[in-house]
Design an enzyme around this catalytic site. Structure first.
Site, PDB file in Angstrom:
ATOM      1  N   ASP A 126     -18.250  63.991-104.306  1.00 46.25           N
ATOM      2  CA  ASP A 126     -19.576  64.044-104.930  1.00 46.25           C
ATOM      3  C   ASP A 126     -20.414  62.903-104.371  1.00 46.25           C
ATOM      4  O   ASP A 126     -20.180  61.733-104.690  1.00 46.25           O
ATOM      5  CB  ASP A 126     -19.440  63.922-106.451  1.00 46.25           C
ATOM      6  CG  ASP A 126     -20.760  64.135-107.177  1.00 46.25           C
ATOM      7  OD1 ASP A 126     -21.811  64.161-106.503  1.00 46.25           O
ATOM      8  OD2 ASP A 126     -20.741  64.269-108.410  1.00 46.25           O
ATOM      9  N   TYR A 220     -38.312  63.048-104.151  1.00 47.06           N
ATOM     10  CA  TYR A 220     -37.722  63.875-103.100  1.00 47.06           C
ATOM     11  C   TYR A 220     -38.533  63.744-101.807  1.00 47.06           C
ATOM     12  O   TYR A 220     -37.973  63.570-100.721  1.00 47.06           O
ATOM     13  CB  TYR A 220     -37.689  65.332-103.550  1.00 47.06           C
ATOM     14  CG  TYR A 220     -37.260  66.305-102.475  1.00 47.06           C
ATOM     15  CD1 TYR A 220     -35.918  66.434-102.122  1.00 47.06           C
ATOM     16  CD2 TYR A 220     -38.193  67.098-101.809  1.00 47.06           C
ATOM     17  CE1 TYR A 220     -35.526  67.317-101.131  1.00 47.06           C
ATOM     18  CE2 TYR A 220     -37.806  67.988-100.825  1.00 47.06           C
ATOM     19  CZ  TYR A 220     -36.473  68.095-100.490  1.00 47.06           C
ATOM     20  OH  TYR A 220     -36.085  68.974 -99.508  1.00 47.06           O
ATOM     21  N   LYS A 224     -37.176  62.287 -98.092  1.00 42.05           N
ATOM     22  CA  LYS A 224     -37.217  63.032 -96.831  1.00 42.05           C
ATOM     23  C   LYS A 224     -38.111  62.342 -95.796  1.00 42.05           C
ATOM     24  O   LYS A 224     -37.858  62.431 -94.594  1.00 42.05           O
ATOM     25  CB  LYS A 224     -37.693  64.463 -97.089  1.00 42.05           C
ATOM     26  CG  LYS A 224     -36.697  65.316 -97.870  1.00 42.05           C
ATOM     27  CD  LYS A 224     -35.390  65.497 -97.105  1.00 42.05           C
ATOM     28  CE  LYS A 224     -34.428  66.429 -97.817  1.00 42.05           C
ATOM     29  NZ  LYS A 224     -33.184  66.664 -97.048  1.00 42.05           N
TER      30      LYS A 224
END
Length: 343
Positions: A126, A220, A224
């Protein structure tokens, strides 16, 4: 007096002529600049078309001989699964890393059924936990393998679009840990062997969320964007060793992350998108201004070209469109959640 009048008349004529010449030179200069800009934009567009539709990419086999390995993170679903299937079909052995062991075993069986000679190793971990013990297990697993290809596919987005100040702390931490720390730590395990062998391919999943600032997906989007700059820097560092680094920009794809099930012209399946990505290695596609970056799928590439070369990634229109789109998605998701709660 008559001589003075003649002198003033000639002076006025000379000044008018000078102004006329200056204006002509200015217009000519602006015309040259404008023409050069139009020519540059035209050539850029032609390069984009050639990269997307005409020119082939590097062959996968150029990165390693028969018997070499590919390591794929986030391998159990979506793009990661497709990368594993298509790279195995190309003749590479594969190391599959993801969170759910049962899915990894199922994928391993599927690959074996289609490619009986392929060697496969699996590791369930994980990435959100960021455990040193997990990365040590991965390092031990690949220590004696010729890892020719690394696909950094593991990633996480927000469950639904959300204003930054309402983002749950655990979701924010998971996104940064998985997308950034996970990608960096795996890459650091693999690159020493690639440097020693002087060959290799590192492909990292980017996103339009990293290309364009995306309101309501701020964490997010930032993660990126980090991968975008990191990949460009890493690509410059590793190029002298014969290693190809490529960040892959993608718009929406049918997947559990996007929650879109039906493909369209602008939303391909993982199979179609991965096929484009692997056929355009080393080509920039629709990202002509970003080194060590590719937007390989044709419709996505044309969108990326329009955003970067015509509109500009920081244009108010792009930001407003992105914000309004994700506000709408959030409202629909909240209404759906409310309906399910009342059932």
């Amino acid at each position: 007096m008559h001589c003075l009048d003649n002198y003033l008349e000639k002076l006025t004529t000379f000044r008018a002529a000078d102004m006329s010449h200056s204006q002509t030179a200015l217009v000519f200069g602006l015309g040259v600049i404008g023409g050069a800009w139009i020519l540059t934009q035209g050539l850029t567009f032609l390069r984009v078309l050639a990269s997307l539709f005409v020119l082939p990419g590097k062959s996968l086999r150029s990165f390693g001989p028969k018997g070499s390995w590919a390591l794929i993170t986030g391998a159990s679903d979506g793009l990661g699964k497709e990368f594993a299937l298509q790279i195995a079909r190309a003749g590479f052995n594969v190391v599959l890393v993801s969170r759910t062991e049962s899915k990894l075993i199922a994928l391993s069986d599927e690959i074996k059924a289609k490619n009986p000679t392929t060697q496969i190793k699996v590791l369930a971990m994980d990435f959100a936990e960021n455990k040193d013990s997990d990365f040590k297990r991965l390092e031990a697993l690949v220590q004696d393998l010729d890892i020719a290809i690394l696909i950094n596919n593991v990633g996480k987005s927000h469950s639904i679009p959300v204003p930054f100040n309402e983002t749950p702390e655990d979701e924010m931490a998971d996104i940064i840990t998985i997308n950034c720390f996970g990608t960096l730590r795996v890459t650091k395990i693999v690159t020493p062997g690639m440097i020693q062998r002087k060959r290799g391919l590192i492909m990292t999943m980017g996103s339009f969320g990293g290309l364009v600032p995306t309101p309501l997906l701020a964490t997010y989007s930032g993660s990126k964007a980090f991968l975008q700059h990191w990949s460009s820097a890493l690509g410059s560092e590793l190029e002298p060793y014969g290693i190809t680094v490529q960040l892959l920009q993608a718009h929406l794809i049918t997947s559990s992350m996007s929650k879109i099930k039906r493909p369209s012209l602008l939303i391909p399946t993982p199979k179609a998108w991965v096929k484009s990505a692997l056929s355009k290695i080393g080509r920039r596609g629709g990202s002509p201004h970003y080194y060590y970056t590719s937007c390989p799928y044709p419709s996505h590439g044309m969108m990326a070209w329009f955003i970067t070369c015509v509109m500009g990634v920081y244009s108010s229109w792009i930001l407003g469109y992105n914000r309004n789109m994700h506000v709408s998605i959030r409202k629909r998701a909240l209404r759906k959640a409310e309906r399910e709660k009342t059932k």
